[in-house]
Design a protein around this motif. Sequence first.
Motif, PDB file in Angstrom:
ATOM      1  N   TRP B  59     -12.615  11.951 -63.846  1.00 19.60           N
ATOM      2  CA  TRP B  59     -13.927  11.660 -63.279  1.00 19.60           C
ATOM      3  C   TRP B  59     -14.522  10.417 -63.966  1.00 19.60           C
ATOM      4  CZ3 TRP B  59     -17.076  14.850 -59.900  1.00 19.60           C
ATOM      5  CH2 TRP B  59     -16.349  15.899 -59.323  1.00 19.60           C
ATOM      6  N   PRO B 130     -16.573  11.153 -58.544  1.00 18.82           N
ATOM      7  CA  PRO B 130     -15.252  11.790 -58.571  1.00 18.82           C
ATOM      8  C   PRO B 130     -14.156  10.768 -58.896  1.00 18.82           C
ATOM      9  CG  PRO B 130     -16.416  12.227 -56.508  1.00 18.82           C
ATOM     10  CD  PRO B 130     -17.144  11.132 -57.202  1.00 18.82           C
ATOM     11  N   ARG B 135      -8.802  12.944 -55.203  1.00 23.47           N
ATOM     12  CA  ARG B 135      -8.502  14.359 -55.329  1.00 23.47           C
ATOM     13  C   ARG B 135      -9.734  15.221 -55.103  1.00 23.47           C
ATOM     14  NH1 ARG B 135      -5.835  17.225 -60.709  1.00 23.47           N
ATOM     15  NH2 ARG B 135      -5.689  19.293 -59.841  1.00 23.47           N
ATOM     16  N   TYR B 136     -10.898  14.710 -55.473  1.00 24.16           N
ATOM     17  CA  TYR B 136     -12.129  15.484 -55.316  1.00 24.16           C
ATOM     18  C   TYR B 136     -13.058  14.778 -54.333  1.00 24.16           C
ATOM     19  CZ  TYR B 136     -10.628  18.252 -59.305  1.00 24.16           C
ATOM     20  OH  TYR B 136      -9.923  19.079 -60.138  1.00 24.16           O
ATOM     21  N   VAL B 167     -18.018  20.550 -56.485  1.00 23.00           N
ATOM     22  CA  VAL B 167     -16.656  21.022 -56.249  1.00 23.00           C
ATOM     23  C   VAL B 167     -16.672  22.264 -55.371  1.00 23.00           C
ATOM     24  CG1 VAL B 167     -14.591  21.979 -57.357  1.00 23.00           C
ATOM     25  CG2 VAL B 167     -15.732  20.007 -58.361  1.00 23.00           C
ATOM     26  N   LEU B 170     -16.853  21.348 -51.800  1.00 20.83           N
ATOM     27  CA  LEU B 170     -15.743  20.596 -51.217  1.00 20.83           C
ATOM     28  C   LEU B 170     -15.003  21.468 -50.251  1.00 20.83           C
ATOM     29  CD1 LEU B 170     -14.082  18.544 -54.101  1.00 20.83           C
ATOM     30  CD2 LEU B 170     -15.226  17.663 -52.069  1.00 20.83           C
TER      31      LEU B 170
END
Lengths: 183, 389
Positions: B59, B130, B135-136, B167, B170
């Motif tokens: 991050w 992120p 990935r996030y 998260v 998401l």
Amino acid sequence: MMKQLVWLIVLLAPGVARADGLAVDLPEEIRRWYRNPDGSCVQCSIGMCGVDQNVPAAATILWDTDYGPRERGGSGPSRVADYCRERQIRVYNITGSTTWDWMKWATRNGRGAAIGAGSYHFQTLMGYDPASGTWSVCNNNSPDLIDEYDEAGFRRLHLASGQWIVVLDYPPHPAQPEYVRWW
Amino acid sequence: MQRMWFVMLALVTSVAQAQVSEVDQNEVLRRGDAVEYIGGTKAEWLVALGPPADDKDKWFITVVSMQGCPGCQKLKRDWQSNEWLQSLANPNNPKDSWAHFNFYDKDDRSQNWRFKKIKIEAFPTILVQPPRSGRYGDPKTIVFQGIYRGDPKDLAKEIVAAIRKYVAKLKPRQSKGHEQAVGVDPPWDPAPKVEPEPVPTPAVDPLDVINIPPDVKPAPQPEEAPVLDGYPEAVVVTDAFDGLSPQVHDQIRSILAGLEHRRGKSLKIRFMDWEDARKRFPVRRDEVPVVLLTSNGRIEDKLSARLLPYVETEPQQVTLADIPWPAILTLVSTGFSVPAAVALGIFAVRLVRARREKLGKPLLVDEATFQQILAALQAFANTQVKQPK
């Protein structure tokens, strides 16, 4: 005749890309600061990487500042090692066949690299897309443009100068932040 | 024209000279495969020539500061020393840092173009984004934007809470091509998993736990069944409604005679209706008529009427016809042989057993065991039979 010559140049010239989305996403205005005036391509490339990763000691290498005197003219690996040591810049100074792995690592992890590109010349690696095999390079002789090469073309470009690259050992920058309603 | 050619030649020469001096290719070739690391004032040659591990999934924590801002300086100092903030990002050790950490000056023209799409009104402003790997989610997303109020622990907790909230929001990433998601879902709908109910455990205060091992009481001995000394019994269970056919009646009488002969006159015989018998013995209705052989009140054998045609009720008599004459001839003609000796031994044992039965003497082993012994002896004799070469 002129029209045909222009079409020929357009077809043969490498592709031109935008900086958005690349590992090195410097705008045109910033890239122009590192135009090569006097054969200082190695420092121009290192300087461009320095400003991308917010390393003032590397970003100001072409000028006399509090971080040290300007470094101009041609260089080899030893000279780069010397002035990086003096200016306390953390770098990987890489020669030989492993430069390919290092270039891919750098771009994959959000970093650029100062790379040997072209005969007796250094340029800035801006990004690499493994899916399309496209390498994005900024030539400090024409910093307004970002040139794109396919795998074969980039290989010729890097081998023409000898396999030598410099990677700054600092964190990459974040993507340009925007407000996205996720909550 | 000549002057023009001279000027062009000078230009080409100067360019060529510039190119020759820009990069020292000879030194590049001399170094060969080498990775030199310059870290501050030190330089070292790395043994491993490959790049370090990827950090693209880290991050980003960004601080946008202002010159002459006391809060900005405090935050910078706190982030270099406070454990709460360093657990998120360690400016002193970027390689081991959980997040990438960048510290920008809003007045730095080389960097302030990065924040033109957002609104920053106070300093220091902390931004959390992120990873650039995606990935996030979109790496441009601002997951947290806040200011520093002087408490590093509070700031760290706010950042963590924001990341967790983001998260949690998401959406799961879609797999690339449903037809390629082999092995992700089973090809049928399995039954829902049934979790066992948790067994309630008594709440125990740790202070109440006694460390001294308790006295171990002897395990209680099971109560032994009352011994009915010398009480063999044959219980014939019949169905009062069905009755017995004459043939079954005769067969049961033969069984009883044989049992009486073997067990002696002490054997008791009792007839019982199924309705009464099922209360005392494990007998099913479809087994009736059935003969239960008990000893000391416990069932030893149970013989169903379905097996009666196959039961030999008369005790076997050992006669001269049972003498193993082939074995005797073998011993006389060729000498000693194990099979012949075993055959004679079996005959002798059967003869002794028959005489004891006739005299009413108790047998050493029951009939089933005796038959097993004979079968074992016979099998042993068969293994000793010499095969012709």
